[in-house]
Scaffold this motif. Structure first.
Motif, PDB file in Angstrom:
ATOM      1  N   ILE A  69       0.826  -1.213   0.000  1.00 39.39           N
ATOM      2  CA  ILE A  69       0.000   0.000   0.000  1.00 39.39           C
ATOM      3  C   ILE A  69       0.863   1.269   0.000  1.00 39.39           C
ATOM      4  O   ILE A  69       0.524   2.266  -0.648  1.00 39.39           O
ATOM      5  CB  ILE A  69      -0.996  -0.008   1.204  1.00 39.39           C
ATOM      6  CG1 ILE A  69      -1.930   1.198   1.156  1.00 39.39           C
ATOM      7  CG2 ILE A  69      -0.267  -0.035   2.540  1.00 39.39           C
ATOM      8  CD1 ILE A  69      -2.851   1.213   0.000  1.00 39.39           C
ATOM      9  N   LEU A  70       2.011   1.230   0.668  1.00 38.83           N
ATOM     10  CA  LEU A  70       2.851   2.436   0.699  1.00 38.83           C
ATOM     11  C   LEU A  70       3.479   2.694  -0.669  1.00 38.83           C
ATOM     12  O   LEU A  70       3.655   3.848  -1.071  1.00 38.83           O
ATOM     13  CB  LEU A  70       3.932   2.303   1.773  1.00 38.83           C
ATOM     14  CG  LEU A  70       3.427   2.229   3.219  1.00 38.83           C
ATOM     15  CD1 LEU A  70       4.597   2.230   4.194  1.00 38.83           C
ATOM     16  CD2 LEU A  70       2.475   3.366   3.531  1.00 38.83           C
ATOM     17  N   VAL A  71       3.806   1.632  -1.378  1.00 38.21           N
ATOM     18  CA  VAL A  71       4.369   1.798  -2.723  1.00 38.21           C
ATOM     19  C   VAL A  71       3.307   2.380  -3.651  1.00 38.21           C
ATOM     20  O   VAL A  71       3.565   3.298  -4.436  1.00 38.21           O
ATOM     21  CB  VAL A  71       4.878   0.444  -3.263  1.00 38.21           C
ATOM     22  CG1 VAL A  71       5.368   0.583  -4.699  1.00 38.21           C
ATOM     23  CG2 VAL A  71       5.980  -0.100  -2.366  1.00 38.21           C
ATOM     24  N   ARG A  72       2.092   1.866  -3.517  1.00 40.34           N
ATOM     25  CA  ARG A  72       1.019   2.335  -4.408  1.00 40.34           C
ATOM     26  C   ARG A  72       0.654   3.788  -4.105  1.00 40.34           C
ATOM     27  O   ARG A  72       0.434   4.592  -5.011  1.00 40.34           O
ATOM     28  CB  ARG A  72      -0.195   1.424  -4.258  1.00 40.34           C
ATOM     29  CG  ARG A  72       0.057   0.039  -4.889  1.00 40.34           C
ATOM     30  CD  ARG A  72      -1.055  -0.923  -4.586  1.00 40.34           C
ATOM     31  NE  ARG A  72      -2.339  -0.346  -4.853  1.00 40.34           N
ATOM     32  CZ  ARG A  72      -3.454  -0.641  -4.183  1.00 40.34           C
ATOM     33  NH1 ARG A  72      -3.413  -1.510  -3.204  1.00 40.34           N
ATOM     34  NH2 ARG A  72      -4.582  -0.075  -4.504  1.00 40.34           N
ATOM     35  N   VAL A  73       0.594   4.114  -2.808  1.00 31.62           N
ATOM     36  CA  VAL A  73       0.233   5.494  -2.454  1.00 31.62           C
ATOM     37  C   VAL A  73       1.354   6.455  -2.825  1.00 31.62           C
ATOM     38  O   VAL A  73       1.105   7.596  -3.240  1.00 31.62           O
ATOM     39  CB  VAL A  73      -0.108   5.576  -0.939  1.00 31.62           C
ATOM     40  CG1 VAL A  73      -0.116   7.018  -0.452  1.00 31.62           C
ATOM     41  CG2 VAL A  73      -1.466   4.942  -0.679  1.00 31.62           C
TER      42      VAL A  73
END
Ligand code: SF4
Length: 481
Positions: free
Chosen positions: A27-31
């Protein structure tokens, strides 16, 4: 053959970026792909003395830490910073290399104090603008609702207040019970004041006792007012008030802020019974917004108000017997209409219509009553478009509340004071919007054949939005006035 791991890992340096160790669908990579905080340093530089003092924490790193905590459901600063020590994804997301010390948890507290809620509101606003630029916000349908957030106080901190004020008002020792009952309607004076005992918290006096259901106990709470766009579930407005504040009165202001922020007119607004006041229906009519708000059920009085016909042209009311009820003064949100005592005295319906304590029937006509009548008529017709809008209300806005509470820790305030809760609410709303953006970007990437041109257009629009936002004044937070 079995693999054998060497547990004594003595490498200190990693060849390459930490990013390569984190899965692409994290999720942090996507955000990170949709998060732009390049404007932040300039926006908060006024909060710092640039000449002297110890250098403060990098503003972008501080916000990224807070966002990472909310995205991963870690809302306590101490816990978040302990996790950041060992979590590669958080380190990479916030820009801390493996050998670097992450900041102390108190740094985040100082950042919040120094910046105030206004700057966190701007972070949320920018996510809204990004969503508008990405085509995720249409403005055609906006859902409004409110939810309670339990304040961060203990039951032991609650005390009863107003006792002294009431005791002072009743200093002559006379109480309401000492007065003889009046013969002709409600008494107007001579009574001692009867105070309502209210509980407030000594540790967070801005929180108020409230409940979302009359069968549930009152709890010290704040209230979040939320507006969600119907197209993709993007949060387009949030505000925080104390728990006992009624959300209905804030509806016109909320819609103003939504339109100002998105630059799109709201065609249809949905709400619940708390928004179903004549004033709100009239305000929505005046601005050309269709209201999909179920009207309040009328109280089953012996002679309910709906049996009285309102004549808007002459501003008078006719009772079931055809008698005129004329204007007889105002109350806070409307006016009284009263029948003539002589008419009621001779009426066969008097026993059902007039309370025993009164000589003639009086009814309250709220301001905007004709709009309420039109809304009732429309609600009875149950138009397909109204039913579709009402059906999506629960999924959209209540879904956002559920998501914020279940996944991002908004069930309970993490800090005390309205401004602190406002910061938590703004960042949580920003996180939800960033997730919507990341999902939209992922869909674009997965769409075969359309990738390069569409992605370029999206990134271009995002960049242009960022430039526009920098030149734009922030929408004022009414909760903080
Ligand atoms: S009691 Fe008075 S207000 Fe009620 S129906 Fe009779 S005349 Fe009308």
């Amino acid at each position: 053959m079995l693999e054998r791991r060497d547990r004594l890992q003595d490498e200190l340096f990693v060849a390459g970026s930490l990013r390569e160790l984190i899965p692409a669908d994290h999720i942090l990579v996507r955000v990170d792909k949709v998060l732009d905080l390049s404007w932040l340093r300039a926006a908060v530089s006024g909060c710092y003395d640039l000449e002297q003092g110890r250098p403060g924490i990098d503003p972008e790193a501080a916000v990224r830490l807070m966002l990472a905590g909310l995205l991963l459901g870690i809302v306590h600063d101490r816990k978040l910073l302990r996790e950041a020590q060992v979590n590669l994804a958080i380190r990479w997301f916030c820009g801390y290399a493996l050998h670097e010390r992450v900041p102390d948890h108190s740094s985040l507290t100082r950042v919040r104090r120094r910046w105030g809620a206004e700057r966190f509101l701007r972070i949320f606003e920018r996510t809204v603008l990004q969503c508008v630029a990405a085509g995720l916000v249409k403005g055609e349908l906006v859902h409004l609702d409110a939810t309670l957030i339990r304040a961060d106080v203990s039951w032991e901190s609650l005390v009863k207040v107003h006792v002294e004020a009431v005791a002072e008002a009743n200093a002559d020792g006379k109480s309401e019970d000492d007065d003889p009952p009046s013969a002709g309607g409600p008494s107007t004076g001579g009574k001692a004041k009867r105070g309502k005992l209210k509980k407030i918290s000594r540790t967070d006096p801005e929180a108020r006792m409230a409940t979302s259901h009359r069968k549930q106990r009152l709890e010290p709470s704040y209230k979040q007012l939320t507006a969600v766009d119907g197209a993709a579930g993007v949060v387009v407005d949030v505000d925080v008030v104390s728990g006992e504040t009624h959300e209905g009165g804030a509806l016109p202001e909320q819609l103003d802020r939504v339109e100002q922020r998105t630059g799109l007119p709201v065609a249809t607004a949905t709400g619940d019974k708390a928004h179903a006041s004549a004033g709100n229906y009239a305000a929505l009519e005046a601005r050309g917004t269709r209201a999909v708000i179920p009207p309040q059920r009328l109280r089953p009085a012996p002679m309910p108000l709906e049996r009285f016909k309102y004549d808007a042209a002459h501003d008078l009311v006719r009772c079931p017997q055809g008698r005129k009820l004329r204007r007889a003064g105002r109350y806070a949100k409307g006016r009284f209409h009263r029948a003539r005592p002589a008419d009621c005295r001779a009426c066969a319906l008097k026993a059902r219509c007039v309370p025993k304590s009164m000589r003639a029937r009086s009814v309250q006509i709220p301001d905007g009553y004709p709009a309420l009548l039109r809304a009732r008529r429309r609600h009875r017709r149950r138009l397909p478009e109204d039913r579709a809008a009402a059906a999506s209300h629960r999924a959209r806005v209540e879904g956002v509340h559920g998501e914020a509470k279940a996944q991002h820790g908004l069930r309970r305030a993490m800090r005390r004071g309205l401004w602190n809760v406002a910061i938590q609410v703004y960042l949580t709303a920003a996180v939800i919007n960033l997730k919507r953006l990341a999902r939209a970007l992922l869909r674009l990437l997965l769409r075969p054949g359309a990738l390069p041109r569409r992605l370029e257009a999206l990134l271009d629009r995002l960049a242009r939005t960022c430039e526009r936002t920098l030149a734009r004044p922030a929408v004022p937070a009414t909760a903080l006035r």
